[in-house]
Design a protein around this motif. Sequence first.
Motif, PDB file in Angstrom:
ATOM      1  N   GLY A 613      37.743 -12.981  59.752  1.00 58.33           N
ATOM      2  CA  GLY A 613      38.384 -14.188  59.073  1.00 58.33           C
ATOM      3  C   GLY A 613      37.423 -14.518  57.981  1.00 58.33           C
ATOM      4  N   ASP A 614      37.698 -16.046  57.801  1.00 58.49           N
ATOM      5  CA  ASP A 614      37.077 -16.712  56.692  1.00 58.49           C
ATOM      6  C   ASP A 614      35.325 -16.997  57.112  1.00 58.49           C
ATOM      7  OD1 ASP A 614      39.086 -16.549  54.945  1.00 58.49           O
ATOM      8  OD2 ASP A 614      39.714 -18.578  55.526  1.00 58.49           O
ATOM      9  N   ALA A 615      35.160 -16.905  58.461  1.00 61.46           N
ATOM     10  CA  ALA A 615      33.736 -17.315  58.837  1.00 61.46           C
ATOM     11  C   ALA A 615      33.709 -17.267  60.178  1.00 61.46           C
ATOM     12  CB  ALA A 615      33.359 -18.777  58.455  1.00 61.46           C
ATOM     13  N   MET A 616      32.229 -17.090  60.681  1.00 64.49           N
ATOM     14  CA  MET A 616      32.231 -16.915  62.321  1.00 64.49           C
ATOM     15  C   MET A 616      30.908 -17.578  62.660  1.00 64.49           C
ATOM     16  SD  MET A 616      30.933 -13.037  62.578  1.00 64.49           S
ATOM     17  CE  MET A 616      29.326 -12.520  61.861  1.00 64.49           C
ATOM     18  N   ALA A 617      30.800 -17.632  63.903  1.00 61.79           N
ATOM     19  CA  ALA A 617      29.572 -18.116  64.631  1.00 61.79           C
ATOM     20  C   ALA A 617      28.822 -17.184  65.513  1.00 61.79           C
ATOM     21  CB  ALA A 617      29.780 -19.555  65.084  1.00 61.79           C
ATOM     22  N   TYR A 618      27.602 -17.158  65.472  1.00 62.99           N
ATOM     23  CA  TYR A 618      26.776 -16.184  66.320  1.00 62.99           C
ATOM     24  C   TYR A 618      26.319 -16.908  67.475  1.00 62.99           C
ATOM     25  CZ  TYR A 618      23.213 -12.977  67.910  1.00 62.99           C
ATOM     26  OH  TYR A 618      22.620 -11.714  68.653  1.00 62.99           O
ATOM     27  N   VAL A 619      27.110 -17.273  68.716  1.00 60.89           N
ATOM     28  CA  VAL A 619      26.709 -17.898  69.696  1.00 60.89           C
ATOM     29  C   VAL A 619      25.855 -17.419  70.801  1.00 60.89           C
ATOM     30  CG1 VAL A 619      27.816 -19.354  71.424  1.00 60.89           C
ATOM     31  CG2 VAL A 619      28.627 -18.970  69.452  1.00 60.89           C
ATOM     32  N   THR A 620      24.719 -17.944  71.012  1.00 58.07           N
ATOM     33  CA  THR A 620      23.852 -17.618  72.482  1.00 58.07           C
ATOM     34  C   THR A 620      23.790 -18.425  73.295  1.00 58.07           C
ATOM     35  OG1 THR A 620      21.956 -18.250  71.269  1.00 58.07           O
ATOM     36  CG2 THR A 620      22.596 -16.267  70.667  1.00 58.07           C
ATOM     37  N   VAL A 621      23.891 -17.956  74.752  1.00 59.27           N
ATOM     38  CA  VAL A 621      23.744 -18.628  75.952  1.00 59.27           C
ATOM     39  C   VAL A 621      22.668 -17.681  76.814  1.00 59.27           C
ATOM     40  CG1 VAL A 621      24.487 -19.683  77.931  1.00 59.27           C
ATOM     41  CG2 VAL A 621      25.963 -19.643  75.889  1.00 59.27           C
ATOM     42  N   PRO A 622      21.150 -17.970  76.281  1.00 59.91           N
ATOM     43  CA  PRO A 622      20.247 -16.838  76.603  1.00 59.91           C
ATOM     44  C   PRO A 622      20.561 -16.404  78.159  1.00 59.91           C
ATOM     45  CG  PRO A 622      19.219 -18.518  75.473  1.00 59.91           C
ATOM     46  CD  PRO A 622      20.797 -19.114  75.453  1.00 59.91           C
ATOM     47  N   GLY A 623      20.518 -15.334  78.298  1.00 64.30           N
ATOM     48  CA  GLY A 623      20.569 -14.565  79.810  1.00 64.30           C
ATOM     49  C   GLY A 623      21.728 -14.923  80.513  1.00 64.30           C
ATOM     50  N   ARG A 624      22.750 -15.539  80.046  1.00 65.09           N
ATOM     51  CA  ARG A 624      23.941 -15.789  80.766  1.00 65.09           C
ATOM     52  C   ARG A 624      25.206 -14.878  80.288  1.00 65.09           C
ATOM     53  NH1 ARG A 624      22.387 -16.266  85.017  1.00 65.09           N
ATOM     54  NH2 ARG A 624      24.769 -16.653  85.462  1.00 65.09           N
ATOM     55  N   ALA A 625      25.745 -14.185  81.226  1.00 62.56           N
ATOM     56  CA  ALA A 625      26.932 -13.256  80.479  1.00 62.56           C
ATOM     57  C   ALA A 625      28.404 -14.019  81.120  1.00 62.56           C
ATOM     58  CB  ALA A 625      26.845 -12.033  81.475  1.00 62.56           C
ATOM     59  N   ASN A 626      29.289 -13.927  80.659  1.00 59.88           N
ATOM     60  CA  ASN A 626      30.620 -14.357  80.907  1.00 59.88           C
ATOM     61  C   ASN A 626      30.874 -15.650  80.746  1.00 59.88           C
ATOM     62  OD1 ASN A 626      33.225 -13.402  81.247  1.00 59.88           O
ATOM     63  ND2 ASN A 626      33.021 -14.029  83.626  1.00 59.88           N
ATOM     64  N   ILE A 627      30.022 -16.462  79.923  1.00 62.83           N
ATOM     65  CA  ILE A 627      30.195 -17.892  79.710  1.00 62.83           C
ATOM     66  C   ILE A 627      31.297 -17.985  78.697  1.00 62.83           C
ATOM     67  CG2 ILE A 627      29.050 -20.051  79.064  1.00 62.83           C
ATOM     68  CD1 ILE A 627      28.062 -18.746  81.614  1.00 62.83           C
ATOM     69  N   GLY A 628      32.130 -18.962  79.104  1.00 56.51           N
ATOM     70  CA  GLY A 628      33.320 -19.164  78.382  1.00 56.51           C
ATOM     71  C   GLY A 628      32.771 -20.050  76.961  1.00 56.51           C
ATOM     72  N   ILE A 629      33.421 -19.706  75.885  1.00 58.68           N
ATOM     73  CA  ILE A 629      32.836 -20.319  74.676  1.00 58.68           C
ATOM     74  C   ILE A 629      34.325 -20.935  74.041  1.00 58.68           C
ATOM     75  CG2 ILE A 629      31.853 -20.172  72.376  1.00 58.68           C
ATOM     76  CD1 ILE A 629      30.118 -19.471  74.494  1.00 58.68           C
ATOM     77  N   TYR A 630      34.279 -22.309  73.761  1.00 60.69           N
ATOM     78  CA  TYR A 630      35.335 -22.857  73.326  1.00 60.69           C
ATOM     79  C   TYR A 630      35.272 -23.422  71.924  1.00 60.69           C
ATOM     80  CZ  TYR A 630      36.419 -23.200  78.484  1.00 60.69           C
ATOM     81  OH  TYR A 630      36.712 -23.054  79.893  1.00 60.69           O
ATOM     82  N   GLU A 631      36.458 -23.192  71.053  1.00 61.64           N
ATOM     83  CA  GLU A 631      36.669 -23.767  69.779  1.00 61.64           C
ATOM     84  C   GLU A 631      37.562 -24.784  69.786  1.00 61.64           C
ATOM     85  OE1 GLU A 631      38.261 -22.784  65.335  1.00 61.64           O
ATOM     86  OE2 GLU A 631      38.282 -21.224  66.965  1.00 61.64           O
ATOM     87  N   GLU A 632      37.125 -26.119  69.656  1.00 61.37           N
ATOM     88  CA  GLU A 632      38.063 -27.145  69.506  1.00 61.37           C
ATOM     89  C   GLU A 632      38.890 -27.309  70.862  1.00 61.37           C
ATOM     90  OE1 GLU A 632      37.760 -29.422  67.245  1.00 61.37           O
ATOM     91  OE2 GLU A 632      36.822 -28.187  65.707  1.00 61.37           O
ATOM     92  N   ASN A 633      37.996 -27.234  72.035  1.00 54.08           N
ATOM     93  CA  ASN A 633      38.478 -26.951  73.301  1.00 54.08           C
ATOM     94  C   ASN A 633      39.581 -26.022  73.686  1.00 54.08           C
ATOM     95  OD1 ASN A 633      37.013 -29.404  73.717  1.00 54.08           O
ATOM     96  ND2 ASN A 633      39.055 -30.494  72.795  1.00 54.08           N
ATOM     97  N   ARG A 634      39.646 -24.920  73.003  1.00 55.85           N
ATOM     98  CA  ARG A 634      40.280 -23.719  73.318  1.00 55.85           C
ATOM     99  C   ARG A 634      39.563 -22.524  73.546  1.00 55.85           C
ATOM    100  NH1 ARG A 634      42.690 -21.474  69.268  1.00 55.85           N
ATOM    101  NH2 ARG A 634      41.404 -22.236  67.705  1.00 55.85           N
ATOM    102  N   LEU A 635      39.738 -21.953  74.603  1.00 55.55           N
ATOM    103  CA  LEU A 635      38.764 -20.783  75.102  1.00 55.55           C
ATOM    104  C   LEU A 635      39.122 -19.749  74.259  1.00 55.55           C
ATOM    105  CD1 LEU A 635      36.853 -19.823  77.178  1.00 55.55           C
ATOM    106  CD2 LEU A 635      38.816 -18.844  78.551  1.00 55.55           C
ATOM    107  N   VAL A 636      38.089 -19.256  73.404  1.00 57.39           N
ATOM    108  CA  VAL A 636      38.323 -18.291  72.385  1.00 57.39           C
ATOM    109  C   VAL A 636      37.382 -16.971  72.791  1.00 57.39           C
ATOM    110  CG1 VAL A 636      38.966 -19.914  70.424  1.00 57.39           C
ATOM    111  CG2 VAL A 636      36.446 -19.494  71.033  1.00 57.39           C
ATOM    112  N   ALA A 637      36.415 -17.053  73.465  1.00 61.24           N
ATOM    113  CA  ALA A 637      35.376 -15.967  73.591  1.00 61.24           C
ATOM    114  C   ALA A 637      34.597 -16.170  74.978  1.00 61.24           C
ATOM    115  CB  ALA A 637      34.586 -15.635  72.314  1.00 61.24           C
TER     116      ALA A 637
END
Length: 778
Positions: A613-637
């Motif tokens: 798309g137009d832009a992205m974020a490289y999100v890290t939660v060190p050492g933790r798998a399958n953590i839900g990432i929310y964008e504007e309170n919507r689960l996206v990854a």
Amino acid sequence: MRILRTSAGLCLYPMVSVSALAHTPPPLPFDPGIFAAELPDHVLQEQLFLNVEINGRDTGHSFLFIRRGPLFYSRTSDLAGWRVNPGDAPRIVVDGEEFVAIPAISGVTGEMDEPHQTLRLTVSGAAFRNVTRQVQQQPTTPTPSIFSAFLNYDLAFEARKNAAATAFVEGGVSDDWGLVANRMTLDHRAGRTKLTRLDTYFLKDSPDRLTRLIVGDTITGGASWSRSARFAGIRYGTEFSLQPGFITFPTLVLTGNNALPSEVDILVNNALQYRTQAEEGPFTIGNLPLVTGAGEVTLQIRDALGVERSVTTPYYVSRSLLRPGLSEWSVEAGALRDHYGYRSLSYGEGFVAGGYRRGLSDRLTAGARAMLSQDVQVAGLEATIIAAPVGELGGAMAASSSIYGTGLRYRVYGQHIGRGWNAALSFEHSSRDFRHLEERFYQKIARYQLQAVGGVSLGPWGNIGVSYTDVTYQDRDRARILSANYSLAVGDIGYLNAFALATRSRTSGEDFTAGVGFTIPFSARSSGYVQADDRNLTGELRLTPPTDRGWGYRLGASTGEIERRQAEVSWRGQAGDYRLQAARANGMSAARLLASGGFVWAGGEARLARRLGDAMAYVTVPGRANIGIYEENRLVAHTDADGVALVTGLRPYTRNKLSISPQDIPLEFALGPMEMTVVPRIHGAALANFDAQQSHPATVILHMPDGSPIPAGTTVSALDLPSPSFVGYGGEVFVDDLKPDMRLLAATPSGRCAVTISDPGTAILPTLGPFRCELEES
């Protein structure tokens, strides 16, 4: 810019107007000579500290004053703190500080309360300095990026009588220095493969200067009398989208005047848009967040005594205008692209071009643009003006010189956008010899073009819209299109839409169609649609995939002139979106497989991802798998096995809120902030790191050397603990992160008592002990 003024300056306290603020000696008549720096010997001068009340409100502080006979002088710095404007009142200097004679300040009166050593001032609204507030989003600064390379793809595999495959591919690299990108298409059919390059360019944005530089393939700027064209070269100019909160158009300025501190509300079309506190005196509020078009703004003021007053005024705001003094410009040079989308390296004649627009006033914006090549030279002027509350009017004229001769083009237009209705009318005429570089000699050029659109809101009964277009071309062909539509929300059931379309042209003849459609939303993701017109009956059921990952489908059918059956199943995953379609129409069958996704190189590793798309974020939660990432309170990854997730489809140069849920993090992990805001660059990868450090929280039971529990409330500290803990009942103390061989120190009434926990174990939230501590020697 319309300026709305309202006065809230009521005299709510009894004021005593005296020429000197003292009970004794008697006040002297106002005489400019009394303020002279040198006074007769019998006039005493003294320094004293007094409490101050302004319009009945205690300032809560004492201030230094000079008393010279019957007169009081205040420091200019204190007057500035009270926002009182001393004007041209006489001044004296004492011990290097400037003092102003209070009775000589216009709009200020008062009295001296000797028993309470309080100076009570009555200050009119006009005597206060004006306070200006600008209602505008704070400028955004891109957050730190990491070097990234991306490849987006859209693939289509189609099976009819013969198989075919097409692909759209976009790739590039980006970092804080800018973006290098390339786009191309591939088409394979009938045993032949064709690759076509679309655009290759370098882009550099400067959000602090609101400018963008593009070197390579891009498009020209435009004007109301011209159209944009693709070219290869260089373009540099203004780009307001780099600061999405920057208000470029003129807005209202509201002014008021308070006798008391007040709460100020601003309502736009009866909806609260801004609230602030205003002190005594005049105030100004600018850059209001207004809905474009026509509307009403209400200024409501509520003072400390609950007295409320309001003023309502109509306004008209247009995004086509620029604020006074604000300019927009671009310069371009290069060669026009020929056969774009069909040939990779086909260029026409070279040119140079430039455009400039400037806001001349709150109601008027003007601009000019010119393009010069060897065969065509064209230049034009344009202007837009607001006639509030009627609407927006504009006009433009251009002249060209080419191998065809000299030609002229003019255009006039007007529009009104309001809550109840909207309308727009535009007429454009080009002489036979007018030529524009962007319209190319071989294209079909319009001589006359009339466009009219309108709409009316019927409130709960829906909306009506109509449009009419009449175009006559250079070859005398004429086309006319008339359309109308009606839409209505039917309670909570669905949405009704009725439409009609009539066309007439010399080459295609006449045509007419009319119908009605109904949409039924079953849930946030599923809906149904049915449409009946004079040719076909069509129905569709749809379930869109979730924003994170999951399945969707679409089923459709139509009968009438076109007999068609369609089915589609879709899957949204972490690595892309995929759709399988099958259709049968008029006795022929076809199937299609669609895939959309991307590859991203970031953080030193390559990953599959959805389309950037137009832009992205490289999100890290060190050492933790399958953590839900929310964008504007919507689960996206979700994070992968490395604790990394790529969140695509973000808005560049805009604040994007990302968050994680604490429910996804095990209890033995200590969490940092649960949400953060990222501002990525165009096609950039903003870095977002959610810190989740593993800890070992535990409850430890501590006893005194005699075996009794340590008293409740005792402070317990340790070298590795960031803050002390406190003992509860029964000697229990909660330790955030209990480490092996941790030494706990308890400040007991008998002295400091120490205990070492050699093995905290591996259990989650264990209760350990009791442990007997040892008193340390003093």
